[in-house]
Scaffold this motif. Structure first.
Motif, short mmCIF file in Angstrom:
data_model
loop_
_atom_site.label_atom_id
_atom_site.label_comp_id
_atom_site.label_asym_id
_atom_site.label_seq_id
_atom_site.Cartn_x
_atom_site.Cartn_y
_atom_site.Cartn_z
N MET A 86 37.30 41.91 42.64
CA MET A 86 36.76 42.33 41.34
C MET A 86 37.65 43.38 40.70
O MET A 86 38.62 43.82 41.28
CB MET A 86 35.34 42.91 41.53
N THR A 108 33.88 40.83 45.35
CA THR A 108 33.09 39.92 44.50
C THR A 108 31.67 39.78 45.03
O THR A 108 30.70 39.77 44.27
CB THR A 108 33.78 38.55 44.43
N ASP A 164 29.77 43.13 44.41
CA ASP A 164 29.47 43.24 42.98
C ASP A 164 28.32 42.32 42.60
O ASP A 164 27.38 42.73 41.89
CB ASP A 164 30.72 42.88 42.16
#
Lengths: 205, 204
Positions: free
Chosen positions: B1, B57, B60
């Motif tokens: 991310m 990822t 998040d």
């Protein structure tokens, strides 16, 4: 940067630390034992602020730290800045060797808030440093910054000093040596070098 | 991310064994699986923080999916879309952050600088108030809302707000008896439009 006060703690044992130090109100004291500063409680936070200079709001605290071997999340040894005369109000950087966690926190009248978390391995004798410049806070180990800058506006002024967070599993707990407190001015520059051992000569010049 | 900001609840009561922390980032509620670096600003002693981190990822996604989290887009220099204006306004107003000024002409960075300026003000207010009273408290105590006027607050609160303005170098002419907290905080935020804020790996 300039140095405003230093302390190598090379003097008689004293509890709390004698000289230009004041225990943060409502925290446990820090003592001198065997020529180092040492926490006095394994079960509660210890904190002492240096009163050996008139510190500006922009300031730093650093010392060679040892101990902090516990594995709990936010417990260990470290430094504080802007330690206020009010009860338990200061910023502190606490590092644990056991968990390798580093936490930047603030205490305001004893109310405790963690404002950043990082992972950073370190070893006995490393220099831990905490800076407060304006509303920016920075932590360092041996001169290398731990992660990025952090903004916090809460605490405006106070003195630099020493801090632990709660109980440590190390048999002797946390210790500090060669404390240095300073500012970001242009006076006497902060020294970061280590003096070499003297060389003994067989033949005189 | 990419580095990202998240508005999250504060958990913990502020004691040694239960410190105030950003929910989902550390402590018992943590959803981080990789011990990522994070940094957060609290809204003074109100129960909200803005946390910055560069998460995996998976982490998040786990945090952004929580219904009590408001995840900010990663591109802070994009202007808000109309749905984003509505979402941001509703979220911020619900947690006592004035947001009726947010439009689709503003970038996220512009919005965040003003909001974080309000955070900075309430952070300092918390210390000034505790110095005066020996105890900590948020500004929005029982019955106090954004519509509450400065002149109707207890004298110790008025004094702490005034001292905080001076301490941060902010204009004090906002503090009129008839000024609502909405007006005061809006004015505070307007004065931080050129200020940078650092939250973990995110610079606003």
């Amino acid at each position: 940067m300039s140095i405003l006060a230093t302390d190598n703690f090379n003097r008689a044992n004293a509890n709390p630390i004698d000289g230009a130090w004041a225990t943060i109100t409502s925290e446990q004291p820090i003592c001198i034992s065997s020529n180092v500063a040492r926490e006095t409680s394994l079960g509660a936070d210890c904190a002492s602020r240096n009163t050996g200079a008139t510190y500006p709001n922009d300031q730093y605290a650093q010392a060679k730290c040892s101990g902090g071997n516990n594995s709990s999340a936010d417990e260990g040894v470290g430094m504080l800045v802007r330690g206020a005369s009010a009860a338990r109000t200061y910023y502190r950087l606490i590092m644990s060797q056991g968990s390798t966690n580093a936490y930047l926190s603030k205490k305001v009248s004893g109310t405790y808030t963690n404002i950043w978390g990082r992972v950073k391995a370190w070893a006995d004798g490393n220099t831990i440093r905490l800076e407060a410049q304006g509303t920016t806070l920075r932590g360092f180990v041996n001169g290398s910054q731990i992660g990025a800058d952090q903004t916090d506006s809460a605490i405006a002024s106070g003195n630099p000093g020493l801090a632990t967070s709660s109980s440590l599993s190390g048999a002797t707990g946390a210790t500090w040596d060669d404390f240095e407190g300073g500012d970001f001015g242009t006076g006497v520059p902060a020294l970061t070098m280590t003096l070499a051992e003297p060389v003994l000569m067989d033949t005189p010049f | 991310m990419a580095p990202r900001l998240y508005v999250v609840p504060v958990v913990g009561v502020g004691t040694k064994t239960d410190p105030r922390v950003p929910k989902y980032f550390t402590g018992a509620t943590s959803l981080l699986t990789s011990q990522e670096e994070w940094g957060a600003m609290d809204y003074g002693f109100e129960p909200w923080m803005c946390a910055g981190a560069d998460l995996s990822t998976a982490d998040d996604g786990a945090i952004a999916a929580r219904p009590d989290v408001f995840a900010i887009p990663t591109n802070l220099d994009a202007t808000l879309t109309n749905p984003q204006v509505n979402q941001a306004t509703n979220k911020l107003e619900a947690i006592n952050i004035p947001a009726d000024w947010i439009t689709n002409q503003l970038t996220w960075r512009q919005v965040l600088r003003k909001v974080l300026g309000m955070f900075a003000y309430l952070q300092r207010y918390g210390v000034v108030y505790s110095d005066a009273t020996g105890s900590v408290a948020g500004l929005f105590t029982t019955g106090v809302t954004l519509a509450t006027t400065y002149g109707s607050l207890p004298a110790v609160v008025e004094s702490a707000m005034q001292t905080t303005m001076v301490s941060l170098g902010l204009a004090t002419n906002l503090l009129l008896p008839a000024s609502t907290l909405r007006v005061v905080l809006n004015g505070v935020g307007d004065q931080s439009s050129a200020t940078s804020f650092f939250l973990g790996p995110v610079t606003v």
